[in-house]
Design an enzyme around this catalytic site. Structure first.
Site: not given
Ligand code: BGC
Length: 461
Positions: A165, A354
């Site tokens: 990101e 994610e």
């Molecule tokens: C990031 C993580 C973060 C997650 C939750 C993502 O943008 O890659 O490191 O913990 O969001 O906020």
């Protein structure tokens, strides 16, 4: 919902990042990162020093056992640049690098595919002191680091993500928040964004040079779509487009060799001063897959004269739920982004690298953590993936953020995203939550249990 609906080769995984879990911040020759420094200076919520992470460095076997028992086939993690490369340019720190040998070998022994993110925000402090991402020379530093990581682990790791990101780091710099509390620096943020785009492509090429054939090299982006996702209001739509062109296309287009979408986004235009001849070609790199990180949309509303602006989610969002970090939850955005970007040349196929939900979990009287809402979020987002797949969009994997609660950057220990609860007051004890049991039953039995059934299974464990 069945696991087989998603396709026989679909990858199920969990994700985490070095700074957020490892701890051992000064062991075996590790140099400080910008996040260690933020902790040391008390910039994390409550002034809590979170440099111990969740002690994953010392609990590697326990954590890998938990991940393997969940039934996933893959474990996504990142390499701490200052652990293996000291102040940023090496030489390779063999003692620090041995940790990733243990991690990778530990994954393989348990039947878990290691998915390696080269960089997830923990920049060596020494490089930040030289100007961080705003200094053009960092492109070469990053590429050198990536190449060496590829050389060291490429014999065992087949799936690579170059950068986690980049937009988020641009946001931290622009807003003067997170580790870099310097006050708003919009121009520095744009210079940094350009250097990240150059760095991602150069590192991708270096990785390809040193990795065995068959290695899959991708990267990840946060796909921040403006909501409402469809509007008849032309001015609002143009404002939404300007935001999306900055946040999403501003990373995908350069990768595809198209340069920046300056026409669509006035926010990008001041970046022109940093772009040199030949940069457009230098930013192009053919990824094997695009990692999608999606937590929710960017609500925008019509504003007279300006067209539209980001706004508080309650006023515009059709989403019903908001996470504890303030993000509106709207699974439709996931289907929408997959549909919208499916033909973008930087997205040959997608992997959801994610997806997750932050909430203030508590251990209940029965010693359990009843996180039904997280299960609901996971289920609706998985359904959103299925919907896109039914339209023919190639989505090959889903990684839940995160296997365990961890350090939520500047929010420290105050936001929890894990399937496993970490007790910060009791020696970082791990306790699987209801969501862990839900995923485990789904992945091992093949059918998604309803929430009550997940809880019942829980009691028999
Ligand atoms: C990031 C993580 C973060 C997650 C939750 C993502 O943008 O890659 O490191 O913990 O969001 O906020």
């Amino acid at each position: 919902m069945r696991t087989t609906d998603f396709g026989a080769d679909f990858t199920w995984g969990v994700a985490s990042a070095a700074f957020q879990v490892e701890g051992a911040w000064d062991r075996d020759g590790k140099a400080p990162s910008v996040w260690d420094e933020a902790c040391r200076r008390g910039r994390v919520r409550g002034g809590t020093d979170c440099r111990d992470g969740i002690d994953a460095f010392d609990r590697l076997d326990e954590d890998l056992d938990l991940i393997a028992a969940l039934g996933v086939g893959a474990n996504r993690f990142s390499v701490s640049w200052p652990r293996v490369f000291g102040d940023g340019r090496g030489p390779w720190n063999a003692a620090g690098g041995a940790y990733y040998d243990r991690l990778i070998d530990g994954c393989l022994e348990r039947g878990l595919e290691p998915w390696l993110t080269v960089h997830h925000w923990d920049l060596p402090l020494a490089l930040q002191q030289e100007g961080g991402w705003a200094r053009r020379g960092i492109v070469e530093d990053f590429a050198g680091f990536a190449e060496e990581v590829g050389r060291r682990y490429g014999d065992r790791v087949r799936h690579w993500m170059v950068f986690n990101e980049p937009l988020s780091v641009v946001g931290h710099i622009a807003g003067g928040v997170h580790a870099r509390r310097l006050g708003p620096r919009p121009l520095e943020a744009l210079a940094s964004m350009h250097h990240m785009n150059l760095a991602i492509a150069e590192a991708g090429r270096r990785l390809r040079d040193v990795l065995p054939s068959g290695a899959q090299v991708g990267t990840t982006n946060v796909f921040t779509l403006a909501s409402p996702f469809h509007t008849d209001d032309g001015r609002l739509r143009r404002a939404q487009r300007a935001a999306e062109a900055f946040a999403v296309d501003g990373f995908l287009d350069p990768l595809a060799g198209r340069g920046y979408p300056f026409d669509d986004s006035p926010f990008l235009r001041p970046m022109r001063r940093f772009v040199r001849d030949g940069d457009e070609a230098a930013m192009a790199f053919d990824v094997d897959f695009m990692g999608v990180q999606y937590y929710g949309p960017l609500p925008m509303r019509r504003v007279p004269l300006l067209g539209g602006l980001p706004t508080a989610w309650e006023r515009t969002s059709e989403a019903r739920v908001r996470s504890s970090v303030g993000i509106p939850v709207d699974a439709r955005g996931l289907t929408e982004l997959l549909r919208r970007y499916r033909h973008h040349p930087a997205c040959p196929r997608f992997v959801i690298t994610e997806s997750g939900f932050g909430m203030n979990d508590r251990v209940d009287g029965d010693g359990r953590i009843h996180d039904d809402l997280r299960i609901w979020v996971a289920r609706t987002h998985l359904q959103a993936v299925r919907e896109a797949q039914r339209d023919g969009v190639a989505v090959d994997g889903f990684f839940q953020w995160s296997y365990a609660d961890n350090i939520e950057w500047v929010l420290g220990r105050s936001a929890r995203f894990g399937l496993v609860h970490v007790d910060y007051d009791d020696d970082m004890r791990r306790r699987p939550k209801d969501s862990y049991h839900w995923f485990r039953r789904f992945l091992t039995e093949g059918t998604a249990p309803d929430v009550a059934a997940a809880g019942a299974a829980d009691r028999t464990d």
